[in-house]
Enzyme design. Structure first.
Site, mmCIF file in Angstrom:
data_model
loop_
_atom_site.group_PDB
_atom_site.id
_atom_site.type_symbol
_atom_site.label_atom_id
_atom_site.label_comp_id
_atom_site.label_asym_id
_atom_site.label_seq_id
_atom_site.Cartn_x
_atom_site.Cartn_y
_atom_site.Cartn_z
ATOM 1 N N LYS A 72 0.796 -1.234 0.000
ATOM 2 C CA LYS A 72 0.000 0.000 0.000
ATOM 3 C C LYS A 72 0.830 1.286 0.000
ATOM 4 O O LYS A 72 0.373 2.343 0.439
ATOM 5 C CB LYS A 72 -1.001 0.049 1.188
ATOM 6 C CG LYS A 72 -1.851 -1.172 1.381
ATOM 7 C CD LYS A 72 -2.296 -1.864 0.140
ATOM 8 C CE LYS A 72 -3.162 -1.089 -0.786
ATOM 9 N NZ LYS A 72 -3.347 -1.813 -2.096
ATOM 10 N N SER A 73 2.032 1.186 -0.530
ATOM 11 C CA SER A 73 2.925 2.349 -0.528
ATOM 12 C C SER A 73 3.081 2.995 -1.896
ATOM 13 O O SER A 73 3.882 3.915 -2.053
ATOM 14 C CB SER A 73 4.306 1.923 -0.028
ATOM 15 O OG SER A 73 4.206 1.366 1.252
ATOM 16 N N THR A 75 3.145 0.809 -4.903
ATOM 17 C CA THR A 75 3.746 -0.236 -5.741
ATOM 18 C C THR A 75 3.186 -0.225 -7.166
ATOM 19 O O THR A 75 3.942 -0.291 -8.135
ATOM 20 C CB THR A 75 3.429 -1.627 -5.127
ATOM 21 O OG1 THR A 75 3.386 -1.520 -3.714
ATOM 22 C CG2 THR A 75 4.423 -2.663 -5.574
ATOM 23 N N THR A 76 1.883 -0.145 -7.278
ATOM 24 C CA THR A 76 1.219 -0.224 -8.585
ATOM 25 C C THR A 76 1.682 0.932 -9.477
ATOM 26 O O THR A 76 1.972 0.750 -10.654
ATOM 27 C CB THR A 76 -0.312 -0.137 -8.393
ATOM 28 O OG1 THR A 76 -0.680 -0.951 -7.275
ATOM 29 C CG2 THR A 76 -1.060 -0.588 -9.618
ATOM 30 N N TRP A 77 1.763 2.097 -8.892
ATOM 31 C CA TRP A 77 2.180 3.295 -9.624
ATOM 32 C C TRP A 77 3.629 3.139 -10.095
ATOM 33 O O TRP A 77 3.943 3.375 -11.261
ATOM 34 C CB TRP A 77 2.028 4.511 -8.703
ATOM 35 C CG TRP A 77 2.175 5.837 -9.358
ATOM 36 C CD1 TRP A 77 2.160 6.100 -10.704
ATOM 37 C CD2 TRP A 77 2.341 7.101 -8.701
ATOM 38 N NE1 TRP A 77 2.300 7.456 -10.910
ATOM 39 C CE2 TRP A 77 2.417 8.092 -9.706
ATOM 40 C CE3 TRP A 77 2.413 7.488 -7.358
ATOM 41 C CZ2 TRP A 77 2.575 9.446 -9.404
ATOM 42 C CZ3 TRP A 77 2.567 8.836 -7.054
ATOM 43 C CH2 TRP A 77 2.644 9.800 -8.073
ATOM 44 N N HIS A 138 7.455 -7.548 -1.769
ATOM 45 C CA HIS A 138 7.220 -6.806 -0.527
ATOM 46 C C HIS A 138 8.162 -7.333 0.566
ATOM 47 O O HIS A 138 8.029 -6.960 1.729
ATOM 48 C CB HIS A 138 5.780 -6.993 -0.043
ATOM 49 C CG HIS A 138 4.735 -6.304 -0.875
ATOM 50 N ND1 HIS A 138 4.876 -5.032 -1.370
ATOM 51 C CD2 HIS A 138 3.499 -6.719 -1.257
ATOM 52 C CE1 HIS A 138 3.767 -4.695 -2.032
ATOM 53 N NE2 HIS A 138 2.926 -5.698 -1.978
ATOM 54 N N SER A 168 -4.893 3.015 3.720
ATOM 55 C CA SER A 168 -5.009 2.325 2.433
ATOM 56 C C SER A 168 -5.153 0.815 2.652
ATOM 57 O O SER A 168 -5.942 0.130 2.002
ATOM 58 C CB SER A 168 -3.759 2.643 1.602
ATOM 59 O OG SER A 168 -3.872 2.136 0.318
ATOM 60 N N TYR A 227 6.565 8.120 -2.023
ATOM 61 C CA TYR A 227 5.265 8.351 -2.671
ATOM 62 C C TYR A 227 4.945 9.850 -2.689
ATOM 63 O O TYR A 227 4.515 10.395 -3.697
ATOM 64 C CB TYR A 227 4.186 7.578 -1.889
ATOM 65 C CG TYR A 227 2.805 7.644 -2.490
ATOM 66 C CD1 TYR A 227 2.410 6.731 -3.458
ATOM 67 C CD2 TYR A 227 1.885 8.613 -2.081
ATOM 68 C CE1 TYR A 227 1.129 6.784 -4.010
ATOM 69 C CE2 TYR A 227 0.614 8.676 -2.625
ATOM 70 C CZ TYR A 227 0.242 7.759 -3.592
ATOM 71 O OH TYR A 227 -1.014 7.819 -4.140
ATOM 72 N N GLY A 295 -5.424 7.978 -3.674
ATOM 73 C CA GLY A 295 -4.066 8.424 -3.999
ATOM 74 C C GLY A 295 -3.738 9.799 -3.442
ATOM 75 O O GLY A 295 -3.022 10.575 -4.058
#
Ligand code: A3P
Length: 327
Positions: A72-73, A75-77, A138, A168, A227, A295
Site C-alpha cells: 500500500k505504498s 507499488t502499482t504506480w 514486498h 489504504s 510516494y 491516492g
C-alpha cells in the site's frame, strides 16, 4: 511450535524447511491469521512459502530490476512508471497494444514471493523477457538481498507515510474480504496489529528503514523513492528513476513531451479508468480495481483520531531516530 501444527499449506515442504518453520516465532494477525517471524518480518503461511522458495531457487541476472515496497505504498504506480519508462522506445503511447492497456501493472511486473515462487522454487521464468527482467516484492531488504547474492541487479523501493499506508491497507483489506469499510475494524485490532508490526510483511517502519539504509550504503543498486515526492514533483522523480535505470531522457524526448506522456498514462485517474483495471483480476486473487483509490497524501487525517496519529508519530520518532528519514 510442534511439527504437527505446521499449516497444511507447508506440510509438503522438505524436512529441513519443516524444521525451520517449526522453529519460528508465531503470532496472529488482526483477522486471526497465523503469522511466522522469519528474518525479522512476519509472514502468513502462503507468503512464507513463497519467500522460502524464492530464497532457495532464484537465480538473479545482472540486468534484473526489482521493485520493492511495503504493501500500500505506491507499488502499482511505480510498476506502471517503470514499465512505461522501459517500453518507451518500443511502444507509442497511442498504440492499442501498449502493455499498460493490456494488463494491470501487477500482471506486467510479477511479485516474486506472491506469484512466481508460491508453489515452487523453480518456476519457469523464460517467458518473462529476454535480457531485462522486471520483478517485484514486498519482502524485507535482508531477505531479498540474501537471495540476490552479489548480483548487481537494481532495486527500486517506494516508501510512504505510514499513516496513509494504514488507511489504504484498511480499505484494501475490506475490499478484498468484500466487507463494509467499517471504522470498528480500523479502530480496534487492525490499528494495534499495525502498530505492533504483526501483520503480513511485518513492521512497516523496520521495512522502510532497512531499504533506506541500503540506499545510503549502495546508491548505485538501491534507489529509494517516496510516494509523497512522486506526487509533489513527478517530473523530477521520473528523471531520477530513468537515470537510475540507465535510460535517461534525451533532450529530444524532454522537448517532445515524453516525460508528461508517461506521467499522464500512469496517472491514477487514467489507470483507474482503463477497462483492464476496471474489470480484471490478478492471477492470484485481488481484483485490479482494488489497487486504485484516492491516492491522496495525508488522507489518513480523515480517518485516524488524534490519539491514533499521536501513537504512530511516537513510534516513528523512536524508530527513525538517528536516521534522517522523514515522511
Ligand atoms: P490510497 O488507498 O491511499 O488511495 P499499492 O500499489 O502499493 O497497493 O498502493 C496502493 C495505493 O497507491 C492506493 O492509495 C492507491 O490509490 C495508490 N495508487 C495506485 N495507483 C496510483 C497511481 N497511478 N498514482 C498515484 N497513486 C496510486
Amino acid at each position: 511450535m510442534d511439527e504437527t501444527e505446521i499449516p497444511k499449506k507447508l506440510q509438503n515442504e522438505d524436512e529441513e524447511t519443516i524444521s525451520l518453520i517449526s522453529s519460528l516465532p508465531l503470532d496472529v494477525d488482526f483477522d486471526g491469521t497465523k503469522l511466522f517471524k522469519y528474518q525479522g518480518y512476519w509472514y502468513n503461511d502462503k507468503t512464507l512459502q513463497g519467500v522460502l522458495h524464492f530464497q532457495r531457487g532464484f537465480e538473479p541476472k545482472d540486468m534484473d530490476i526489482i521493485i520493492a515496497s511495503f504493501p500500500k505504498s505506491g507499488t502499482t504506480w511505480l510498476k506502471a512508471l517503470t514499465v512505461d519508462l522501459l517500453e518507451r522506445s518500443k511502444q507509442k503511447h497511442s498504440s492499442d497494444d501498449h502493455p499498460l492497456l493490456l494488463d494491470n501493472p501487477h500482471g506486467l511486473v510479477p511479485f516474486l514471493e506472491l506469484r512466481l515462487f508460491t508453489e515452487t522454487s523453480k518456476p519457469d521464468l523464460t517467458t518473462i523477457s529476454s535480457s531485462l527482467r522486471l520483478f517485484s516484492t514486498h519482502m524485507g531488504f535482508q531477505t531479498l538481498r540474501e537471495a540476490l547474492k552479489n548480483s548487481p541487479c537494481k532495486i527500486v523501493y517506494v516508501g510512504r507515510n505510514m499513516k496513509d499506508v494504514l488507511v489504504s491497507f484498511w480499505y484494501t483489506n475490506c475490499a478484498q474480504l468484500k466487507i463494509e469499510v467499517e471504522r470498528s475494524i480500523l479502530d480496534s485490532i487492525m490499528f494495534e496489529s499495525f502498530c505492533r508490526g504483526v501483520i503480513n510483511y511485518g513492521s512497516s517502519w523496520e521495512h522502510v528503514l532497512n531499504y533506506w539504509r541500503a540506499s545510503l550504503e549502495d546508491s548505485k543498486y538501491v534507489l529509494f523513492l517516496k510516494y509523497e515526492e512522486l506526487k509533489k514533483e513527478p517530473r523530477d522523480q521520473l528523471n531520477i528513476l530513468a537515470e537510475f535505470l540507465g535510460c535517461p531522457f534525451t533532450v529530444e524526448e524532454e522537448e517532445s513531451g515524453s516525460v508528461e506522456e508517461i506521467l499522464d498514462l500512469c496517472s491514477l485517474g487514467n489507470l483507474k479508468n482503463l477497462e483492464i483495471n476496471k474489470t480484471g483480476k490478478t492471477l492470484k486473487g485481488p481484483e485490479h480495481k482494488n489497487f486504485f483509490r484516492e491516492g491522496e497524501v495525508g488522507d489518513s487525517k480523515n480517518y485516524l483520531t488524534p490519539e491514533m496519529e499521536k501513537i504512530i508519530d511516537m513510534i516513528i520518532e523512536e524508530k527513525f531516530r538517528g536516521s534522517d528519514l522523514k515522511f
